[in-house]
Design a protein around this motif. Sequence first.
Motif, mmCIF file in Angstrom:
data_model
loop_
_atom_site.group_PDB
_atom_site.id
_atom_site.type_symbol
_atom_site.label_atom_id
_atom_site.label_comp_id
_atom_site.label_asym_id
_atom_site.label_seq_id
_atom_site.Cartn_x
_atom_site.Cartn_y
_atom_site.Cartn_z
ATOM 1 N N THR A 138 35.561 37.518 -20.210
ATOM 2 C CA THR A 138 35.305 36.834 -18.946
ATOM 3 C C THR A 138 33.900 36.247 -18.839
ATOM 4 O O THR A 138 33.647 35.399 -17.988
ATOM 5 C CB THR A 138 35.536 37.790 -17.760
ATOM 6 N N THR A 139 32.960 36.712 -19.676
ATOM 7 C CA THR A 139 31.605 36.159 -19.615
ATOM 8 C C THR A 139 31.357 35.153 -20.727
ATOM 9 O O THR A 139 30.246 34.662 -20.888
ATOM 10 C CB THR A 139 30.552 37.282 -19.714
ATOM 11 N N ARG A 140 32.389 34.833 -21.504
ATOM 12 C CA ARG A 140 32.201 33.961 -22.664
ATOM 13 C C ARG A 140 32.436 32.481 -22.353
ATOM 14 O O ARG A 140 32.057 31.618 -23.137
ATOM 15 C CB ARG A 140 33.170 34.385 -23.777
ATOM 16 N N ALA A 141 33.075 32.188 -21.247
ATOM 17 C CA ALA A 141 33.376 30.793 -20.907
ATOM 18 C C ALA A 141 33.554 30.692 -19.395
ATOM 19 O O ALA A 141 33.656 31.694 -18.688
ATOM 20 C CB ALA A 141 34.647 30.337 -21.621
ATOM 21 N N LEU A 142 33.597 29.454 -18.903
ATOM 22 C CA LEU A 142 33.830 29.240 -17.477
ATOM 23 C C LEU A 142 35.222 29.708 -17.096
ATOM 24 O O LEU A 142 36.142 29.708 -17.921
ATOM 25 C CB LEU A 142 33.667 27.756 -17.145
ATOM 26 N N PRO A 143 35.434 30.138 -15.841
ATOM 27 C CA PRO A 143 36.771 30.558 -15.405
ATOM 28 C C PRO A 143 37.804 29.451 -15.584
ATOM 29 O O PRO A 143 37.484 28.265 -15.466
ATOM 30 C CB PRO A 143 36.574 30.900 -13.921
ATOM 31 N N THR A 144 39.030 29.829 -15.864
ATOM 32 C CA THR A 144 40.118 28.857 -15.991
ATOM 33 C C THR A 144 40.431 28.246 -14.624
ATOM 34 O O THR A 144 40.086 28.814 -13.581
ATOM 35 C CB THR A 144 41.386 29.540 -16.518
ATOM 36 N N PRO A 145 41.123 27.098 -14.594
ATOM 37 C CA PRO A 145 41.552 26.533 -13.302
ATOM 38 C C PRO A 145 42.411 27.509 -12.499
ATOM 39 O O PRO A 145 42.291 27.591 -11.272
ATOM 40 C CB PRO A 145 42.342 25.294 -13.715
ATOM 41 N N GLY A 146 43.276 28.253 -13.190
ATOM 42 C CA GLY A 146 44.128 29.209 -12.483
ATOM 43 C C GLY A 146 43.335 30.330 -11.853
ATOM 44 O O GLY A 146 43.605 30.744 -10.713
ATOM 45 N N LEU A 147 42.345 30.850 -12.581
ATOM 46 C CA LEU A 147 41.519 31.924 -12.032
ATOM 47 C C LEU A 147 40.671 31.410 -10.880
ATOM 48 O O LEU A 147 40.485 32.101 -9.866
ATOM 49 C CB LEU A 147 40.641 32.525 -13.128
ATOM 50 N N ASN A 148 40.159 30.188 -11.012
ATOM 51 C CA ASN A 148 39.409 29.598 -9.898
ATOM 52 C C ASN A 148 40.277 29.468 -8.654
ATOM 53 O O ASN A 148 39.833 29.731 -7.533
ATOM 54 C CB ASN A 148 38.857 28.227 -10.295
ATOM 55 N N SER A 149 41.532 29.042 -8.834
ATOM 56 C CA SER A 149 42.452 28.916 -7.706
ATOM 57 C C SER A 149 42.669 30.263 -7.030
ATOM 58 O O SER A 149 42.697 30.363 -5.801
ATOM 59 C CB SER A 149 43.789 28.344 -8.188
ATOM 60 N N LEU A 150 42.788 31.298 -7.834
ATOM 61 C CA LEU A 150 43.000 32.646 -7.302
ATOM 62 C C LEU A 150 41.764 33.119 -6.534
ATOM 63 O O LEU A 150 41.861 33.609 -5.403
ATOM 64 C CB LEU A 150 43.308 33.589 -8.476
ATOM 65 N N LEU A 151 40.587 32.960 -7.139
ATOM 66 C CA LEU A 151 39.349 33.445 -6.526
ATOM 67 C C LEU A 151 38.964 32.654 -5.279
ATOM 68 O O LEU A 151 38.248 33.161 -4.418
ATOM 69 C CB LEU A 151 38.217 33.393 -7.544
ATOM 70 N N ASN A 152 39.439 31.405 -5.181
ATOM 71 C CA ASN A 152 39.097 30.569 -4.026
ATOM 72 C C ASN A 152 40.091 30.682 -2.874
ATOM 73 O O ASN A 152 39.908 30.011 -1.843
ATOM 74 C CB ASN A 152 39.015 29.098 -4.458
ATOM 75 N N TYR A 153 41.107 31.510 -3.028
ATOM 76 C CA TYR A 153 42.177 31.548 -2.026
ATOM 77 C C TYR A 153 41.653 31.916 -0.634
ATOM 78 O O TYR A 153 42.068 31.332 0.372
ATOM 79 C CB TYR A 153 43.272 32.530 -2.448
ATOM 80 N N TYR A 154 40.756 32.891 -0.569
ATOM 81 C CA TYR A 154 40.274 33.352 0.738
ATOM 82 C C TYR A 154 38.967 32.672 1.150
ATOM 83 O O TYR A 154 38.418 32.988 2.208
ATOM 84 C CB TYR A 154 40.082 34.871 0.720
ATOM 85 N N THR A 155 38.457 31.743 0.346
ATOM 86 C CA THR A 155 37.203 31.070 0.675
ATOM 87 C C THR A 155 37.488 29.696 1.283
ATOM 88 O O THR A 155 38.641 29.303 1.461
ATOM 89 C CB THR A 155 36.333 30.916 -0.585
#
Length: 287
Positions: A138-155
Amino acid sequence: MTTQTDLPEMQEYTLDIGSKKIFVAETGDGPPALLLHGGGPGASGVSNYSRNIAELAKEYRVLVPDLPGYGRSSKGIDLTDPFGSLAHGIRGVLDRLGLDKAHLVGNSYGGACALRLALDTPDRVDRMVLMGPGGIGTTRALPTPGLNSLLNYYTGDGPSRLKLEKFVRDYLVFNAAQVPDSVIDARYEASIDPEVIASPPLQRPKDLRTVWRMDFTRDKRLNRLPVPTLVLWGAADKVNRPSGGRMLAERMPNCDLYEVANTGHWVQWERAGLFNRLCADFLAGRR
């Protein structure tokens, strides 16, 4: 297509784990196997494994908890060490049920929970099946589009059915047409629980130490983890990169890898027949 009505009759109960409560549904007889669900908005144990419980219960005592922060379990986890917090809760389930050891089956966030529990206390885990687990590189590259979508759900403008539908249809599965509207509706309703909105269990880490703690490839214990492990990873996973499966197979001494073609992040749901067969056989030692 499996529906809730196809599920076997299940015993339901809530366990007191310290100051928290963890909801568990169970069915079947045999060696205990805990099914640990993913961390997407509105996720819960039984809904995540609706296509798997009946088949696995033919051979196993299937225990399906709602992870801390989700479903009918207590909300709020330690966001400075999310995987450790989840693992602590599930280890508490084992303790309360008097289980010295059990099989762990974990998808995504649940896979990270299983792996952390195994690293901390390998003597408590018999065999392990991981499907696209979190925390791999998880610290080796930028988050995937799918992970970004998940993490941004409540923001931003907050949760909405449209945001949830986009996450599920665009990123969670390979074939969006497979997902009925009822799945989207149920997950959206669960995702807007006021307690969850107040403290989402999956958030973007705010501290570099937390980020590093959530990257298993930085954990030297991975190289000597004795637990026999089967990793199933959708070749078209847009949430957690499929290269994570090869990384685990190279690092872990007892790890088999099966990369599933034309499949996204939700292997146990999209390819239920294949998953049920591979999972049951691996847990039984029929390799």
